[in-house]
Design an enzyme around this catalytic site. Structure first.
Site, PDB file in Angstrom:
ATOM      1  N   HIS A 184      17.146  62.167  -5.032  1.00 33.87           N
ATOM      2  CA  HIS A 184      18.380  61.383  -4.944  1.00 33.87           C
ATOM      3  C   HIS A 184      18.864  60.911  -6.292  1.00 33.87           C
ATOM      4  O   HIS A 184      19.679  59.998  -6.372  1.00 33.87           O
ATOM      5  CB  HIS A 184      18.175  60.177  -4.021  1.00 33.87           C
ATOM      6  CG  HIS A 184      17.869  60.575  -2.614  1.00 33.87           C
ATOM      7  ND1 HIS A 184      17.378  59.709  -1.683  1.00 33.87           N
ATOM      8  CD2 HIS A 184      17.974  61.768  -1.989  1.00 33.87           C
ATOM      9  CE1 HIS A 184      17.199  60.350  -0.538  1.00 33.87           C
ATOM     10  NE2 HIS A 184      17.551  61.599  -0.708  1.00 33.87           N
ATOM     11  N   CYS A 224      31.063  59.639 -21.892  1.00 40.23           N
ATOM     12  CA  CYS A 224      30.251  60.811 -22.242  1.00 40.23           C
ATOM     13  C   CYS A 224      30.206  61.006 -23.758  1.00 40.23           C
ATOM     14  O   CYS A 224      31.245  61.028 -24.421  1.00 40.23           O
ATOM     15  CB  CYS A 224      30.856  62.063 -21.590  1.00 40.23           C
ATOM     16  SG  CYS A 224      29.980  63.575 -22.021  1.00 40.23           S
ATOM     17  N   PRO A 243       3.393  50.638   6.661  1.00 38.36           N
ATOM     18  CA  PRO A 243       2.936  49.513   7.488  1.00 38.36           C
ATOM     19  C   PRO A 243       3.593  49.489   8.868  1.00 38.36           C
ATOM     20  O   PRO A 243       3.118  48.832   9.781  1.00 38.36           O
ATOM     21  CB  PRO A 243       3.326  48.275   6.669  1.00 38.36           C
ATOM     22  CG  PRO A 243       4.321  48.737   5.672  1.00 38.36           C
ATOM     23  CD  PRO A 243       4.108  50.190   5.472  1.00 38.36           C
TER      24      PRO A 243
HETATM   25  P1  NAD Z   1      25.130  62.049   5.166  1.00 37.11           P
HETATM   26  O1  NAD Z   1      24.721  61.363   6.415  1.00 37.11           O
HETATM   27  O2  NAD Z   1      26.553  62.224   4.850  1.00 37.11           O
HETATM   28  O3  NAD Z   1      24.365  63.446   5.095  1.00 37.11           O
HETATM   29  C1  NAD Z   1      24.570  64.424   4.151  1.00 37.11           C
HETATM   30  C2  NAD Z   1      24.275  65.689   4.965  1.00 37.11           C
HETATM   31  O4  NAD Z   1      24.213  66.748   4.065  1.00 37.11           O
HETATM   32  C3  NAD Z   1      22.940  65.540   5.674  1.00 37.11           C
HETATM   33  O5  NAD Z   1      23.060  66.092   6.979  1.00 37.11           O
HETATM   34  C4  NAD Z   1      22.041  66.373   4.840  1.00 37.11           C
HETATM   35  O6  NAD Z   1      21.072  67.072   5.629  1.00 37.11           O
HETATM   36  C5  NAD Z   1      22.999  67.409   4.249  1.00 37.11           C
HETATM   37  N1  NAD Z   1      22.556  67.815   2.922  1.00 37.11           N
HETATM   38  C6  NAD Z   1      22.419  67.019   1.861  1.00 37.11           C
HETATM   39  N2  NAD Z   1      22.034  67.762   0.814  1.00 37.11           N
HETATM   40  C7  NAD Z   1      21.920  69.046   1.249  1.00 37.11           C
HETATM   41  C8  NAD Z   1      21.559  70.267   0.634  1.00 37.11           C
HETATM   42  N3  NAD Z   1      21.246  70.340  -0.675  1.00 37.11           N
HETATM   43  N4  NAD Z   1      21.526  71.393   1.367  1.00 37.11           N
HETATM   44  C9  NAD Z   1      21.853  71.341   2.665  1.00 37.11           C
HETATM   45  N5  NAD Z   1      22.231  70.221   3.319  1.00 37.11           N
HETATM   46  C10 NAD Z   1      22.255  69.093   2.594  1.00 37.11           C
HETATM   47  O7  NAD Z   1      24.485  61.304   3.968  1.00 37.11           O
HETATM   48  P2  NAD Z   1      22.961  60.880   3.894  1.00 37.11           P
HETATM   49  O8  NAD Z   1      22.078  62.040   4.256  1.00 37.11           O
HETATM   50  O9  NAD Z   1      22.716  59.615   4.611  1.00 37.11           O
HETATM   51  O10 NAD Z   1      22.891  60.597   2.330  1.00 37.11           O
HETATM   52  C11 NAD Z   1      23.142  61.713   1.496  1.00 37.11           C
HETATM   53  C12 NAD Z   1      22.236  61.575   0.365  1.00 37.11           C
HETATM   54  O11 NAD Z   1      22.582  60.420  -0.453  1.00 37.11           O
HETATM   55  C13 NAD Z   1      20.835  61.343   0.875  1.00 37.11           C
HETATM   56  O12 NAD Z   1      19.966  62.048   0.079  1.00 37.11           O
HETATM   57  C14 NAD Z   1      20.704  59.841   0.688  1.00 37.11           C
HETATM   58  O13 NAD Z   1      19.374  59.488   0.579  1.00 37.11           O
HETATM   59  C15 NAD Z   1      21.425  59.656  -0.617  1.00 37.11           C
HETATM   60  N6  NAD Z   1      21.747  58.255  -0.845  1.00 37.11           N
HETATM   61  C16 NAD Z   1      21.275  57.675  -1.980  1.00 37.11           C
HETATM   62  C17 NAD Z   1      21.536  56.330  -2.193  1.00 37.11           C
HETATM   63  C18 NAD Z   1      20.952  55.664  -3.392  1.00 37.11           C
HETATM   64  O14 NAD Z   1      21.354  54.560  -3.721  1.00 37.11           O
HETATM   65  N7  NAD Z   1      20.004  56.348  -4.007  1.00 37.11           N
HETATM   66  C19 NAD Z   1      22.295  55.603  -1.290  1.00 37.11           C
HETATM   67  C20 NAD Z   1      22.753  56.256  -0.149  1.00 37.11           C
HETATM   68  C21 NAD Z   1      22.471  57.591   0.081  1.00 37.11           C
HETATM   69  N1  APR Z   2       4.137  50.371   1.460  1.00 41.59           N
HETATM   70  C1  APR Z   2       4.535  51.450   2.196  1.00 41.59           C
HETATM   71  N2  APR Z   2       5.656  51.473   2.931  1.00 41.59           N
HETATM   72  C2  APR Z   2       6.411  50.363   2.934  1.00 41.59           C
HETATM   73  C3  APR Z   2       6.084  49.204   2.204  1.00 41.59           C
HETATM   74  C4  APR Z   2       4.893  49.246   1.439  1.00 41.59           C
HETATM   75  N3  APR Z   2       4.480  48.197   0.699  1.00 41.59           N
HETATM   76  N4  APR Z   2       7.048  48.272   2.433  1.00 41.59           N
HETATM   77  C5  APR Z   2       7.950  48.841   3.257  1.00 41.59           C
HETATM   78  N5  APR Z   2       7.554  50.091   3.587  1.00 41.59           N
HETATM   79  C6  APR Z   2       8.226  51.068   4.440  1.00 41.59           C
HETATM   80  C7  APR Z   2       9.074  50.497   5.538  1.00 41.59           C
HETATM   81  O1  APR Z   2       8.285  50.302   6.698  1.00 41.59           O
HETATM   82  C8  APR Z   2      10.103  51.636   5.723  1.00 41.59           C
HETATM   83  O2  APR Z   2       9.616  52.559   6.679  1.00 41.59           O
HETATM   84  O3  APR Z   2       9.104  51.773   3.595  1.00 41.59           O
HETATM   85  C9  APR Z   2      10.163  52.323   4.369  1.00 41.59           C
HETATM   86  C10 APR Z   2      11.470  52.085   3.611  1.00 41.59           C
HETATM   87  O4  APR Z   2      12.490  52.706   4.360  1.00 41.59           O
HETATM   88  P1  APR Z   2      13.982  52.630   3.807  1.00 41.59           P
HETATM   89  O5  APR Z   2      14.290  51.249   3.416  1.00 41.59           O
HETATM   90  O6  APR Z   2      14.821  53.349   4.829  1.00 41.59           O
HETATM   91  O7  APR Z   2      13.938  53.486   2.454  1.00 41.59           O
HETATM   92  P2  APR Z   2      13.914  55.079   2.355  1.00 41.59           P
HETATM   93  O8  APR Z   2      13.171  55.689   3.514  1.00 41.59           O
HETATM   94  O9  APR Z   2      13.445  55.396   0.987  1.00 41.59           O
HETATM   95  O10 APR Z   2      15.487  55.467   2.470  1.00 41.59           O
HETATM   96  C11 APR Z   2      15.808  56.866   2.298  1.00 41.59           C
HETATM   97  O11 APR Z   2      18.182  56.328   2.239  1.00 41.59           O
HETATM   98  O12 APR Z   2      19.859  54.924   1.526  1.00 41.59           O
HETATM   99  C12 APR Z   2      19.209  56.113   1.285  1.00 41.59           C
HETATM  100  O13 APR Z   2      19.020  57.190  -0.768  1.00 41.59           O
HETATM  101  C13 APR Z   2      18.555  56.080  -0.056  1.00 41.59           C
HETATM  102  O14 APR Z   2      16.566  57.187  -0.784  1.00 41.59           O
HETATM  103  C14 APR Z   2      17.088  56.299   0.203  1.00 41.59           C
HETATM  104  C15 APR Z   2      17.124  56.962   1.549  1.00 41.59           C
END
Ligand code: NAD
Ligand code: APR
Length: 245
Positions: free
Chosen positions: A119, A148, A215
């Site tokens: 991500h 840039c 957890p």
């Molecule tokens: P979304 O629900 O719009 O889904 C994007 C769709 O595109 C999903 O169905 C996924 O399977 C598909 N997709 C994404 N990349 C692909 C690829 N390379 N090839 C084929 N399909 C692909 O959005 P989402 O999945 O909830 O979020 C999109 C991405 O943005 C996720 O990776 C999410 O974790 C990331 N994100 C990051 C942050 C951050 O702050 N880091 C915050 C929000 C979302």
């Molecule tokens: N150790 C292990 N797991 C933990 C701990 C800990 N100390 N504390 C919390 N957790 C677990 C929670 O139970 C939860 O299942 O970590 C998980 C965090 O889940 P999210 O908050 O949904 O985070 P994540 O799974 O990384 O989200 C995926 O969503 O918004 C997008 O791009 C964003 O990369 C993120 C993606």
């Protein structure tokens, strides 16, 4: 599968693939996304801050949020879970692969090298003009938005936002690693965001063992061969036979 069997499978595995989420950085003091009280999305609407539309609508507000998170992660330190995963990489060598959804850069600072950041990374920015990625200046000298150094266009947070596609090469490498893995570890992720969460099924489909460390129960729990119901540092220590430091 019980814990001793999970430990034995991990110890004898030639190829190990690991997927981490925000939970692995929770013990470094970085909020997760979906924790009901402290998660980012409990305080902000993701579509207001983590989407291309939000950025187009109000780049200043989006950059302010990311600059604040960048300052937070720069102050944070890798925790025991990051250290144990870097150690597992040293033990497994070329048979190890880490795919993280986290953007905090803590795996790299803990010594992990065989990893992809699905991500993006909060400590870098991407040019909206020529596409280059550059490190951000130190947080105390950083005033967003960066421009840039090559073409002077505005740069955006180097983060994959909702609705955006993941970097193809990173996703391809991760998919291959999870298909080849004897054991997959799913650590600290709620397993609700695809395609990252789907990596666990690549290992299952090829007959590999899938182990979760969290957890709480997650969307992936029903598909796990074993779940260690503990925080990442303690759960990984239990799996690796190491007493947490
Ligand atoms: P979304 O629900 O719009 O889904 C994007 C769709 O595109 C999903 O169905 C996924 O399977 C598909 N997709 C994404 N990349 C692909 C690829 N390379 N090839 C084929 N399909 C692909 O959005 P989402 O999945 O909830 O979020 C999109 C991405 O943005 C996720 O990776 C999410 O974790 C990331 N994100 C990051 C942050 C951050 O702050 N880091 C915050 C929000 C979302
Ligand atoms: N150790 C292990 N797991 C933990 C701990 C800990 N100390 N504390 C919390 N957790 C677990 C929670 O139970 C939860 O299942 O970590 C998980 C965090 O889940 P999210 O908050 O949904 O985070 P994540 O799974 O990384 O989200 C995926 O969503 O918004 C997008 O791009 C964003 O990369 C993120 C993606």
């Amino acid at each position: 599968m019980n814990l001793p069997e999970a430990r034995a499978a991990l110890a004898s595995a030639r190829r190990v693939a690991v997927l981490t989420g925000a939970g692995v950085s929770a013990e470094s003091g970085i909020p997760t996304f979906r924790d009901a009280q402290t998660g980012h999305w409990a305080r902000f609407r993701p579509e207001d801050l983590a989407s291309p539309e939000a950025y187009r609508r109000d780049p200043e507000t989006v950059w302010q949020w990311y600059a604040g998170r960048y300052a937070d992660v720069s102050r944070a330190q890798p925790n025991e879970a990051h250290r144990l995963l870097a150690e597992l990489e040293r033990a497994k060598g070329a048979g190890f692969f880490l795919a993280t959804q986290n953007v905090d850069g803590l795996h790299t600072r803990a010594g992990s090298e065989r990893l992809v950041e699905l991500h993006g990374n909060l400590t870098t920015a991407r040019c909206e003009g020529c596409g280059i990625v550059t490190p951000l200046p130190a947080p105390d000298t950083f005033t967003p938005p960066p421009t840039c150094p090559v073409c002077a266009a505005r740069m955006r947070p180097n983060i994959v936002w909702f609705g955006e596609y993941l970097p193809e090469d990173a996703l391809e490498a991760a998919t291959h690693a999870f298909q080849e893995a004897d054991v997959a570890l799913i650590v600290g992720t709620s397993g609700v965001v695809y395609p990252a969460a789907g990596l666990a099924f690549e290992t299952r489909r090829e007959g590999g063992v899938v182990i979760e460390v969290n957890p709480e129960e997650t969307e992936l729990t029903p598909y796990m061969d074993h779940s260690v119901r503990d925080v990442a540092s303690k759960g990984l220590a239990a799996l690796l036979g190491e007493e947490p430091a």
